[in-house]
Design a protein around this motif. Structure first.
Motif, PDB file in Angstrom:
ATOM      1  N   GLN A  62     -46.093 -11.979 -25.977  1.00 32.50           N
ATOM      2  CA  GLN A  62     -47.045 -11.432 -25.017  1.00 32.50           C
ATOM      3  C   GLN A  62     -46.592 -11.667 -23.577  1.00 32.50           C
ATOM      4  O   GLN A  62     -46.655 -10.773 -22.733  1.00 32.50           O
ATOM      5  N   ALA A  63     -46.120 -12.884 -23.300  1.00 33.28           N
ATOM      6  CA  ALA A  63     -45.690 -13.208 -21.935  1.00 33.28           C
ATOM      7  C   ALA A  63     -44.488 -12.363 -21.532  1.00 33.28           C
ATOM      8  O   ALA A  63     -44.403 -11.879 -20.391  1.00 33.28           O
ATOM      9  N   THR A  64     -43.550 -12.147 -22.479  1.00 35.52           N
ATOM     10  CA  THR A  64     -42.358 -11.350 -22.174  1.00 35.52           C
ATOM     11  C   THR A  64     -42.741  -9.908 -21.849  1.00 35.52           C
ATOM     12  O   THR A  64     -42.244  -9.321 -20.877  1.00 35.52           O
ATOM     13  N   LEU A  65     -43.620  -9.310 -22.653  1.00 35.25           N
ATOM     14  CA  LEU A  65     -44.046  -7.937 -22.396  1.00 35.25           C
ATOM     15  C   LEU A  65     -44.799  -7.833 -21.069  1.00 35.25           C
ATOM     16  O   LEU A  65     -44.627  -6.857 -20.317  1.00 35.25           O
ATOM     17  N   PHE A  66     -45.604  -8.842 -20.762  1.00 33.16           N
ATOM     18  CA  PHE A  66     -46.350  -8.814 -19.503  1.00 33.16           C
ATOM     19  C   PHE A  66     -45.380  -8.870 -18.318  1.00 33.16           C
ATOM     20  O   PHE A  66     -45.538  -8.149 -17.323  1.00 33.16           O
ATOM     21  N   GLN A  67     -44.343  -9.732 -18.419  1.00 34.54           N
ATOM     22  CA  GLN A  67     -43.339  -9.808 -17.360  1.00 34.54           C
ATOM     23  C   GLN A  67     -42.612  -8.481 -17.201  1.00 34.54           C
ATOM     24  O   GLN A  67     -42.370  -8.022 -16.070  1.00 34.54           O
ATOM     25  N   LEU A  68     -42.262  -7.839 -18.337  1.00 36.74           N
ATOM     26  CA  LEU A  68     -41.556  -6.565 -18.281  1.00 36.74           C
ATOM     27  C   LEU A  68     -42.444  -5.492 -17.651  1.00 36.74           C
ATOM     28  O   LEU A  68     -41.961  -4.666 -16.860  1.00 36.74           O
ATOM     29  N   GLU A  69     -43.733  -5.490 -17.968  1.00 39.10           N
ATOM     30  CA  GLU A  69     -44.650  -4.517 -17.378  1.00 39.10           C
ATOM     31  C   GLU A  69     -44.703  -4.664 -15.862  1.00 39.10           C
ATOM     32  O   GLU A  69     -44.671  -3.651 -15.125  1.00 39.10           O
ATOM     33  N   GLU A  70     -44.766  -5.894 -15.374  1.00 40.54           N
ATOM     34  CA  GLU A  70     -44.810  -6.121 -13.917  1.00 40.54           C
ATOM     35  C   GLU A  70     -43.515  -5.662 -13.261  1.00 40.54           C
ATOM     36  O   GLU A  70     -43.532  -5.010 -12.208  1.00 40.54           O
ATOM     37  N   ILE A  71     -42.386  -6.023 -13.875  1.00 38.58           N
ATOM     38  CA  ILE A  71     -41.095  -5.619 -13.300  1.00 38.58           C
ATOM     39  C   ILE A  71     -40.963  -4.104 -13.308  1.00 38.58           C
ATOM     40  O   ILE A  71     -40.489  -3.504 -12.319  1.00 38.58           O
ATOM     41  N   MET A  72     -41.409  -3.436 -14.377  1.00 38.82           N
ATOM     42  CA  MET A  72     -41.302  -1.976 -14.449  1.00 38.82           C
ATOM     43  C   MET A  72     -42.143  -1.316 -13.366  1.00 38.82           C
ATOM     44  O   MET A  72     -41.715  -0.327 -12.745  1.00 38.82           O
ATOM     45  N   LEU A  73     -43.344  -1.835 -13.124  1.00 38.04           N
ATOM     46  CA  LEU A  73     -44.195  -1.252 -12.085  1.00 38.04           C
ATOM     47  C   LEU A  73     -43.525  -1.374 -10.728  1.00 38.04           C
ATOM     48  O   LEU A  73     -43.502  -0.411  -9.939  1.00 38.04           O
ATOM     49  N   ASN A  74     -42.947  -2.535 -10.432  1.00 32.54           N
ATOM     50  CA  ASN A  74     -42.237  -2.723  -9.163  1.00 32.54           C
ATOM     51  C   ASN A  74     -41.030  -1.797  -9.072  1.00 32.54           C
ATOM     52  O   ASN A  74     -40.735  -1.245  -8.002  1.00 32.54           O
ATOM     53  N   GLN A  75     -40.340  -1.605 -10.185  1.00 28.26           N
ATOM     54  CA  GLN A  75     -39.190  -0.708 -10.181  1.00 28.26           C
ATOM     55  C   GLN A  75     -39.621   0.736  -9.920  1.00 28.26           C
ATOM     56  O   GLN A  75     -38.973   1.457  -9.158  1.00 28.26           O
ATOM     57  N   LEU A  76     -40.720   1.164 -10.541  1.00 26.06           N
ATOM     58  CA  LEU A  76     -41.221   2.520 -10.303  1.00 26.06           C
ATOM     59  C   LEU A  76     -41.544   2.734  -8.830  1.00 26.06           C
ATOM     60  O   LEU A  76     -41.235   3.789  -8.247  1.00 26.06           O
ATOM     61  N   HIS A  77     -42.171   1.734  -8.227  1.00 29.01           N
ATOM     62  CA  HIS A  77     -42.480   1.835  -6.791  1.00 29.01           C
ATOM     63  C   HIS A  77     -41.201   1.891  -5.974  1.00 29.01           C
ATOM     64  O   HIS A  77     -41.103   2.669  -5.008  1.00 29.01           O
ATOM     65  N   SER A  78     -40.209   1.041  -6.338  1.00 28.61           N
ATOM     66  CA  SER A  78     -38.950   1.029  -5.588  1.00 28.61           C
ATOM     67  C   SER A  78     -38.205   2.347  -5.724  1.00 28.61           C
ATOM     68  O   SER A  78     -37.429   2.717  -4.847  1.00 28.61           O
ATOM     69  N   LEU A  79     -38.424   3.050  -6.844  1.00 26.44           N
ATOM     70  CA  LEU A  79     -37.755   4.329  -7.072  1.00 26.44           C
ATOM     71  C   LEU A  79     -38.547   5.503  -6.509  1.00 26.44           C
ATOM     72  O   LEU A  79     -38.264   6.654  -6.825  1.00 26.44           O
ATOM     73  N   GLY A  80     -39.573   5.204  -5.703  1.00 23.95           N
ATOM     74  CA  GLY A  80     -40.323   6.256  -5.027  1.00 23.95           C
ATOM     75  C   GLY A  80     -41.529   6.764  -5.782  1.00 23.95           C
ATOM     76  O   GLY A  80     -42.160   7.735  -5.353  1.00 23.95           O
ATOM     77  N   LEU A  81     -41.904   6.158  -6.898  1.00 25.05           N
ATOM     78  CA  LEU A  81     -43.064   6.606  -7.686  1.00 25.05           C
ATOM     79  C   LEU A  81     -44.234   5.687  -7.386  1.00 25.05           C
ATOM     80  O   LEU A  81     -44.704   4.921  -8.228  1.00 25.05           O
ATOM     81  N   SER A  82     -44.720   5.760  -6.157  1.00 23.82           N
ATOM     82  CA  SER A  82     -45.750   4.826  -5.685  1.00 23.82           C
ATOM     83  C   SER A  82     -47.140   5.128  -6.254  1.00 23.82           C
ATOM     84  O   SER A  82     -48.048   4.291  -6.140  1.00 23.82           O
ATOM     85  N   SER A  83     -47.341   6.300  -6.859  1.00 19.79           N
ATOM     86  CA  SER A  83     -48.664   6.657  -7.387  1.00 19.79           C
ATOM     87  C   SER A  83     -48.994   5.912  -8.672  1.00 19.79           C
ATOM     88  O   SER A  83     -50.131   5.908  -9.128  1.00 19.79           O
ATOM     89  N   TYR A  84     -47.990   5.283  -9.292  1.00 20.01           N
ATOM     90  CA  TYR A  84     -48.237   4.558 -10.539  1.00 20.01           C
ATOM     91  C   TYR A  84     -48.903   3.226 -10.215  1.00 20.01           C
ATOM     92  O   TYR A  84     -48.443   2.466  -9.341  1.00 20.01           O
ATOM     93  N   THR A  85     -49.997   2.940 -10.910  1.00 24.32           N
ATOM     94  CA  THR A  85     -50.765   1.727 -10.624  1.00 24.32           C
ATOM     95  C   THR A  85     -50.623   0.648 -11.682  1.00 24.32           C
ATOM     96  O   THR A  85     -50.931  -0.519 -11.447  1.00 24.32           O
ATOM     97  N   ARG A  86     -50.121   1.025 -12.878  1.00 29.90           N
ATOM     98  CA  ARG A  86     -49.994   0.038 -13.940  1.00 29.90           C
ATOM     99  C   ARG A  86     -49.075   0.570 -15.040  1.00 29.90           C
ATOM    100  O   ARG A  86     -49.007   1.783 -15.264  1.00 29.90           O
ATOM    101  N   VAL A  87     -48.363  -0.348 -15.681  1.00 33.33           N
ATOM    102  CA  VAL A  87     -47.555  -0.014 -16.856  1.00 33.33           C
ATOM    103  C   VAL A  87     -48.017  -0.900 -17.996  1.00 33.33           C
ATOM    104  O   VAL A  87     -48.116  -2.118 -17.842  1.00 33.33           O
ATOM    105  N   VAL A  88     -48.304  -0.297 -19.158  1.00 30.00           N
ATOM    106  CA  VAL A  88     -48.773  -1.059 -20.315  1.00 30.00           C
ATOM    107  C   VAL A  88     -47.898  -0.710 -21.523  1.00 30.00           C
ATOM    108  O   VAL A  88     -47.720   0.473 -21.842  1.00 30.00           O
TER     109      VAL A  88
END
Length: 695
Positions: free
Chosen positions: A551-577
């Motif tokens: 659970q902790a690993t997936l939660f960490q990956l979700e946070e990193i993916m959301l930050n990556q989406l924002h860094s790649l210009g996809l700022s409209s995404y609010t959460r990754v599950v």
């Protein structure tokens, strides 16, 4: 931390104690190769870095080419028109890394040589592929391309499969990968197959073609590869238990279906039982015949004779085979004896010849070696023959027979003859030892031949006796058959045909009744069904354990993916599950939840890159996962890509270069020349003019 298998077995046994013993539960849940401890989340802290690629070939009779390019960390790019060789470079890399050839038929006629240099952590490897012949010649070295001269390869191959197997072993060992057991859903059989999830499956997380950008699946087994790249605990045991459960369920299903197809009504069962009673009554009547009993006795005796004959015949054939083998061995021994005798005689002749030479050499030394190497047999003045006594007198007096001068011995000549004597003695000793050795071997062979001769004679006598036994048995069989035929001729009607038909009918009816009675009880064997249920319980318990631990690993990956989406210009995404059961990724945009296929085409590639970059970042920053940190993008913009997509991709590649730099390797092949502006280092950019081939 090691998995507590015994405690796991005890827990499951408590649920199924009425059906299985503790040992049976342990055997059912057992997985080979310490399967419960195979999956660990800790990263091996390694990366795959491509360092150099060489392609050589011939496009037509006059045009040869050689493409030699160093490769670097960070973002590198090849810019050329479509169908001008970009994909060929990437497919050559894939061929060298996986052993799988994806070239078009035309390119296969061009390419003659491929060399790829790469490193995994501190280890450097080179793969060399020679495509000049009908058969592949490949080799893998543990050194750089420039150091291959005189270097022995780690392994050489003459087939793609051999190379593929070796590369899988290499990458599985380096990155802690392993094959995951699975059962093909379409398989009519119930056999396990663990050949689907290979290194080629994992390589699909590295190499991405334009046709893949609208699909997030990794190869054909998205969830399995995802779990492996994350390194989630119990991944191996979960899939192994599921495969065993599916096999047990399949066996149960087939057995149940078979029993249903064989089901018989109570009325049918009663009728068959009545038929069996009537058949037995008819058989009993036939058996009261006096002649029949006499024939039965003869048949039994005849059967005994026939069995004895068959046994004796086999013994005789075995004996004849052994005689043939012994005869062959005898002939071989005779040849070997002759060879040894010839060798000993040759050594003896050599010794005698050498002894004579020693006498001659010593004679030269004893008589003094004077300047008489050229012995004069005729007078140079008058051509008359020189008397033999004069020559002997010359040796004794040391006075030249021609000029009467005294002759002086030459020391060097004496040493030469002494050296020759020493060499001859050494050669005598060598031949003597050889002769003694070969003579002992000869004695051993001859003794062995004598022993075998005795065995041969004994066996030959046994075979002869068996032949006599066979003749007597044949005679007894012939007599019994004649007696039986006489008795049969005295019986009226078709007794024997009736009796045989009744016996056949009796056996058939008894078999049908046995099946019918089993069905009539309606008691199916539930143990196989319970076994499948037990395996499913074990599988579900392992899923729950992994879900809790991961659970902790997936939660960490979700946070990193959301930050990556924002860094790649996809700022409209609010959460990754990420769904922990099937590993499907859900992308939240406010109150709207999308799967990958719901995302616009212009954002899909960046979302896909965000996944792989997040897996790499999870490895780099959290020490979890095992992505090789290499990404290859083949034609990412495609022909229909709009300007917004191109700008987004440029920002993505700039983000990768700035954030990850030397920690990853991203290789891009594109026909969009606008993308070339993001590459600041000339050594990482290869631009071909319009219409020009890359090589």
């Amino acid at each position: 931390m090691n998995f507590k298998f015994d405690e796991f077995v005890k827990y499951v046994h408590e649920i199924y104690a009425a059906d299985f013993s503790l040992e049976e539960v342990k055997e059912i849940l057992f997985l080979e190769e310490d399967g419960y401890n195979k999956s660990v989340p800790d990263s091996p802290q390694k990366r795959l870095l491509l360092r150099r690629i060489i392609l050589e070939g011939k496009k037509n009779e006059d045009t040869t080419f050689k493409y030699d390019r160093p490769l670097y960390s960070g973002v590198s790019m090849w810019v050329a028109d479509n169908l001008k060789g970009k994909s060929t470079i990437f497919k050559a890399i894939g061929f060298a890394l996986t052993g799988r050839d994806k070239f078009t038929p035309l390119v296969k006629t061009w390419l003659k040589y491929i060399a790829l240099e790469f490193s995994i952590k501190d280890a450097v490897y080179s793969v060399v592929l020679n495509l000049t012949g009908a058969q592949l010649k490949a080799a893998v070295y543990s050194s750089a391309i420039d150091s291959l001269a005189g270097e022995e390869p780690l392994r050489s191959f003459k087939s793609k499969d051999g190379l593929a197997d070796f590369m899988q072993e290499l990458f599985f060992e380096e990155f802690d990968y392993y094959p995951i057991k699975r059962v093909q859903a379409s398989q009519p059989s119930i056999n396990l197959s663990d050949a689907d999830l290979t290194w080629v499956s994992y390589y699909s997380s590295i190499y991405h073609q334009s046709k893949d950008y609208g699909n997030l699946d990794i190869g054909n087994q998205h969830a399995m590869v995802f779990q492996m790249l994350l390194g989630l605990e119990y991944t191996f045991s979960i899939h192994a238990l599921e495969a065993k459960a599916k096999k047990a369920e399949r066996e149960w299903s087939l057995k149940t279906e078979q029993e249903k197809n064989q089901s018989i009504t109570v009325e049918d069962l009663q009728k068959m039982q009545n038929d069996l009673i009537a058949t037995n009554e008819q058989i009993l009547k036939l058996r009261t015949n006096t002649e029949k009993k006499a024939i039965e006795a003869i048949e039994e005796r005849l059967h005994s004779f026939q069995q004895s004959r068959e046994t004796t015949r086999k013994e005789k054939m075995d004996g004849e085979d052994r005689l043939y083998q012994m005869k062959t061995a005898f002939n071989s021994s005779q040849v070997e004896i002759k060879e040894k005798q010839d060798l000993i005689q040759h050594s003896t002749r050599e010794i005698n010849k050498l002894r004579k030479l020693i006498v001659e050499y010593q004679d030269y030394i004893d008589s003094g070696i004077f300047f008489n190497n050229l012995e004069v047999t005729e007078c140079p003045h008058c051509d008359h023959e020189v008397d033999k006594d004069k020559r002997l007198l010359e040796k004794e007096s040391k006075i030249c027979m021609l000029c009467d001068h005294e002759m002086t011995a030459q020391v060097n000549d004496i040493e030469i003859w002494q050296l020759r004597i020493q060499e001859a003695k050494q050669e005598i000793e060598r031949n003597r030892l050889l002769s003694e050795t070969e003579n002992q071997v000869l004695i051993n062979i001859e003794q062995k031949v004598k022993i075998n001769d005795k065995k041969f004679a004994s066996l030959e006598n046994e075979v002869l006796k068996l032949e006599n036994v066979l003749e007597n048995l044949d005679k007894s069989i012939k007599e019994a058959e004649g007696h039986r035929n006489q008795l049969r001729a005295t019986i009226e009607g078709d007794y024997f045909s009736k009796f045989e038909n009744l016996l056949e009918q009796k056996i058939k009816t008894e078999n049908q009744i046995a099946v019918a009675e089993k069905q009539a009880t309606l008691r199916l064997d539930n143990k196989l069904k319970r076994k499948a249920e037990l395996l499913r319980t074990g599988h579900e318990l392992m899923l729950k354990s992994r879900k809790k631990l991961g659970q902790a690993t997936l939660f960490q990956l979700e946070e990193i993916m959301l930050n990556q989406l924002h860094s790649l210009g996809l700022s409209s995404y609010t959460r990754v599950v990420i769904n922990p059961d099937n590993f499907i990724i859900h992308y939240h945009q406010g109150n709207v939840v999308n799967n990958f296929n719901d995302i616009s085409e212009g954002e899909q590639l960046r979302a896909k890159l965000a996944l792989y970059l997040s897996l790499i970042e999870l490895d780099l920053e959290k020490g979890v996962g095992r992505h090789p940190r290499l990404i290859i993008l083949d034609s990412p913009t495609k022909e229909e890509a709009d300007i917004h997509f191109v700008e987004g991709l440029k920002k993505t590649l700039l983000h990768i270069e700035e954030k990850f730099g030397e920690q990853v390797q991203v290789m891009v092949g594109t026909a969009n020349r606008e993308l070339a502006s993001i590459i600041k280092s000339a050594e990482k950019l290869d631009v071909s003019e319009s219409g020009q081939f890359v090589f």
